[in-house]
Write a protein that holds these residues in place. Structure first.
Motif, PDB file in Angstrom:
ATOM      1  N   PHE A  28       0.778  -1.195   0.161  1.00 48.48           N
ATOM      2  CA  PHE A  28      -0.055   0.033   0.077  1.00 48.48           C
ATOM      3  C   PHE A  28       0.841   1.229   0.042  1.00 48.48           C
ATOM      4  O   PHE A  28       0.806   2.201  -0.566  1.00 48.48           O
ATOM      5  CB  PHE A  28      -0.843  -0.196   1.190  1.00 48.48           C
ATOM      6  CG  PHE A  28      -1.687   1.529   1.548  1.00 48.48           C
ATOM      7  CD1 PHE A  28      -1.295   2.287   2.250  1.00 48.48           C
ATOM      8  CD2 PHE A  28      -2.721   1.552   0.683  1.00 48.48           C
ATOM      9  CE1 PHE A  28      -1.895   3.383   2.506  1.00 48.48           C
ATOM     10  CE2 PHE A  28      -3.323   2.806   0.749  1.00 48.48           C
ATOM     11  CZ  PHE A  28      -2.894   3.727   1.648  1.00 48.48           C
ATOM     12  N   SER A  29       1.946   1.154   0.626  1.00 51.09           N
ATOM     13  CA  SER A  29       2.719   2.402   0.780  1.00 51.09           C
ATOM     14  C   SER A  29       3.544   2.826  -0.458  1.00 51.09           C
ATOM     15  O   SER A  29       4.059   4.054  -0.484  1.00 51.09           O
ATOM     16  CB  SER A  29       3.758   2.196   2.049  1.00 51.09           C
ATOM     17  OG  SER A  29       4.650   1.134   1.526  1.00 51.09           O
ATOM     18  N   ILE A  50      -2.889  11.980  -2.800  1.00 47.67           N
ATOM     19  CA  ILE A  50      -1.457  12.295  -2.218  1.00 47.67           C
ATOM     20  C   ILE A  50      -0.647  11.081  -2.946  1.00 47.67           C
ATOM     21  O   ILE A  50      -0.936  10.099  -3.059  1.00 47.67           O
ATOM     22  CB  ILE A  50      -1.787  11.990  -0.675  1.00 47.67           C
ATOM     23  CG1 ILE A  50      -0.353  12.285  -0.035  1.00 47.67           C
ATOM     24  CG2 ILE A  50      -2.130  10.763  -0.375  1.00 47.67           C
ATOM     25  CD1 ILE A  50      -0.563  12.558   1.495  1.00 47.67           C
ATOM     26  N   ASN A  51       0.642  11.675  -3.115  1.00 50.72           N
ATOM     27  CA  ASN A  51       1.491  10.475  -3.571  1.00 50.72           C
ATOM     28  C   ASN A  51       2.154   9.370  -2.547  1.00 50.72           C
ATOM     29  O   ASN A  51       1.606   9.616  -1.359  1.00 50.72           O
ATOM     30  CB  ASN A  51       2.717  11.285  -4.280  1.00 50.72           C
ATOM     31  CG  ASN A  51       3.633  12.141  -3.264  1.00 50.72           C
ATOM     32  OD1 ASN A  51       3.348  12.164  -2.290  1.00 50.72           O
ATOM     33  ND2 ASN A  51       4.991  11.976  -3.721  1.00 50.72           N
ATOM     34  N   TRP A  52       2.874   8.340  -2.950  1.00 48.42           N
ATOM     35  CA  TRP A  52       3.153   7.267  -1.862  1.00 48.42           C
ATOM     36  C   TRP A  52       3.968   7.872  -0.755  1.00 48.42           C
ATOM     37  O   TRP A  52       3.752   7.365   0.095  1.00 48.42           O
ATOM     38  CB  TRP A  52       3.985   6.492  -2.838  1.00 48.42           C
ATOM     39  CG  TRP A  52       5.398   6.848  -3.227  1.00 48.42           C
ATOM     40  CD1 TRP A  52       5.791   7.712  -4.213  1.00 48.42           C
ATOM     41  CD2 TRP A  52       6.529   6.922  -2.233  1.00 48.42           C
ATOM     42  NE1 TRP A  52       7.113   7.958  -4.201  1.00 48.42           N
ATOM     43  CE2 TRP A  52       7.498   7.427  -3.029  1.00 48.42           C
ATOM     44  CE3 TRP A  52       6.677   6.148  -1.004  1.00 48.42           C
ATOM     45  CZ2 TRP A  52       8.859   7.502  -2.427  1.00 48.42           C
ATOM     46  CZ3 TRP A  52       8.201   6.267  -0.401  1.00 48.42           C
ATOM     47  CH2 TRP A  52       9.152   6.903  -1.331  1.00 48.42           C
ATOM     48  N   SER A  53       4.722   9.073  -0.925  1.00 47.12           N
ATOM     49  CA  SER A  53       5.549   9.445   0.316  1.00 47.12           C
ATOM     50  C   SER A  53       4.875  10.533   0.976  1.00 47.12           C
ATOM     51  O   SER A  53       5.227  10.819   2.192  1.00 47.12           O
ATOM     52  CB  SER A  53       6.896  10.104  -0.380  1.00 47.12           C
ATOM     53  OG  SER A  53       6.816  11.037  -1.210  1.00 47.12           O
ATOM     54  N   SER A  70      -4.027  13.300   4.022  1.00 49.00           N
ATOM     55  CA  SER A  70      -2.576  13.142   4.716  1.00 49.00           C
ATOM     56  C   SER A  70      -2.750  11.440   4.545  1.00 49.00           C
ATOM     57  O   SER A  70      -3.558  10.824   4.440  1.00 49.00           O
ATOM     58  CB  SER A  70      -2.483  13.323   6.126  1.00 49.00           C
ATOM     59  OG  SER A  70      -3.540  13.017   6.953  1.00 49.00           O
ATOM     60  N   ARG A  71      -1.335  11.042   4.746  1.00 46.19           N
ATOM     61  CA  ARG A  71      -1.303   9.304   4.803  1.00 46.19           C
ATOM     62  C   ARG A  71      -0.323   9.128   5.992  1.00 46.19           C
ATOM     63  O   ARG A  71       0.685   9.810   6.204  1.00 46.19           O
ATOM     64  CB  ARG A  71      -0.820   8.909   3.443  1.00 46.19           C
ATOM     65  CG  ARG A  71       0.551   9.175   3.099  1.00 46.19           C
ATOM     66  CD  ARG A  71       0.555   8.824   1.739  1.00 46.19           C
ATOM     67  NE  ARG A  71       0.302   7.222   1.698  1.00 46.19           N
ATOM     68  CZ  ARG A  71       0.025   6.826   0.372  1.00 46.19           C
ATOM     69  NH1 ARG A  71       0.168   7.501  -0.790  1.00 46.19           N
ATOM     70  NH2 ARG A  71      -0.073   5.281   0.418  1.00 46.19           N
ATOM     71  N   ASP A  72      -0.391   7.851   6.585  1.00 45.69           N
ATOM     72  CA  ASP A  72       0.439   7.294   7.543  1.00 45.69           C
ATOM     73  C   ASP A  72       0.870   5.962   6.965  1.00 45.69           C
ATOM     74  O   ASP A  72       0.002   4.967   7.256  1.00 45.69           O
ATOM     75  CB  ASP A  72       0.028   7.322   8.920  1.00 45.69           C
ATOM     76  CG  ASP A  72       0.701   6.898   9.891  1.00 45.69           C
ATOM     77  OD1 ASP A  72       1.744   6.369   9.377  1.00 45.69           O
ATOM     78  OD2 ASP A  72       0.663   6.984  11.137  1.00 45.69           O
ATOM     79  N   LYS A  75       1.158   2.934   9.267  1.00 42.58           N
ATOM     80  CA  LYS A  75      -0.375   2.388   9.796  1.00 42.58           C
ATOM     81  C   LYS A  75      -1.391   2.121   8.604  1.00 42.58           C
ATOM     82  O   LYS A  75      -2.372   1.641   8.717  1.00 42.58           O
ATOM     83  CB  LYS A  75      -0.928   3.465  10.861  1.00 42.58           C
ATOM     84  CG  LYS A  75      -0.120   3.829  11.971  1.00 42.58           C
ATOM     85  CD  LYS A  75      -0.989   4.821  12.733  1.00 42.58           C
ATOM     86  CE  LYS A  75      -0.407   5.118  14.092  1.00 42.58           C
ATOM     87  NZ  LYS A  75      -0.861   6.110  15.150  1.00 42.58           N
ATOM     88  N   ASN A  76      -0.539   2.166   7.597  1.00 38.95           N
ATOM     89  CA  ASN A  76      -1.308   1.709   6.172  1.00 38.95           C
ATOM     90  C   ASN A  76      -2.753   2.531   6.280  1.00 38.95           C
ATOM     91  O   ASN A  76      -3.932   1.950   6.058  1.00 38.95           O
ATOM     92  CB  ASN A  76      -1.685   0.422   6.130  1.00 38.95           C
ATOM     93  CG  ASN A  76      -0.679  -0.327   5.352  1.00 38.95           C
ATOM     94  OD1 ASN A  76       0.283   0.152   5.202  1.00 38.95           O
ATOM     95  ND2 ASN A  76      -0.799  -1.764   5.315  1.00 38.95           N
ATOM     96  N   SER A  77      -2.647   3.723   6.347  1.00 42.13           N
ATOM     97  CA  SER A  77      -3.850   4.624   6.159  1.00 42.13           C
ATOM     98  C   SER A  77      -3.819   5.888   5.575  1.00 42.13           C
ATOM     99  O   SER A  77      -2.622   6.436   5.514  1.00 42.13           O
ATOM    100  CB  SER A  77      -4.386   4.802   7.877  1.00 42.13           C
ATOM    101  OG  SER A  77      -3.468   5.558   8.737  1.00 42.13           O
TER     102      SER A  77
END
Length: 121
Positions: A28-29, A50-53, A70-72, A75-77
């Motif tokens: 996922f990341s 949002i891009n992968w990073s 946003s992404r974490d 935490k795969n979220s």
């Protein structure tokens, strides 16, 4: 990759909601991720990506300045903070992930089930 969206609900105009998209799968990341929405009687439309990073984001003009994606990856979220909500934000919101993330829904291979956001005027 399997995605599950949550966090929708009923809110008054001017209020806030935070949507979450939980992902399963170790890759996922690596994927750009986006939120789309579909209002009754309308086609599904791009909201934010949002891009992968997590350092590049893109927003539809209609939500720019009010929504934040946003992404974490730990935490795969992925999250969508929605502020100053308007009646016209009412829709089912979907999270999506794909190799070629952009504003086109056809670029996304993986989709969550959707979460309903209802904004009362």
């Amino acid at each position: 990759v399997q995605l599950q969206a949550s966090g929708g609900g009923l809110v008054q105009a001017g209020g806030s909601l935070r949507l979450s998209c939980a992902a399963s799968g170790r890759t996922f990341s690596r994927y750009p991720t986006a939120w789309f929405r579909q209002a009754p009687g309308k086609e599904r439309e791009f909201v934010a990506s949002i891009n992968w990073s997590g350092d590049l984001t893109n927003y539809a003009n209609s939500v720019k300045g009010r929504f934040t994606i946003s992404r974490d990856n730990a935490k795969n979220s992925v999250h969508l903070q929605m502020n100053s909500l308007k009646f016209e934000d009412t829709a089912v919101y979907y999270c999506a992930a794909g190799v070629y993330g952009n504003t086109n829904e056809n670029a996304y291979e993986y989709w969550g089930q959707g979460t309903q956001v209802t904004v009362s005027s």
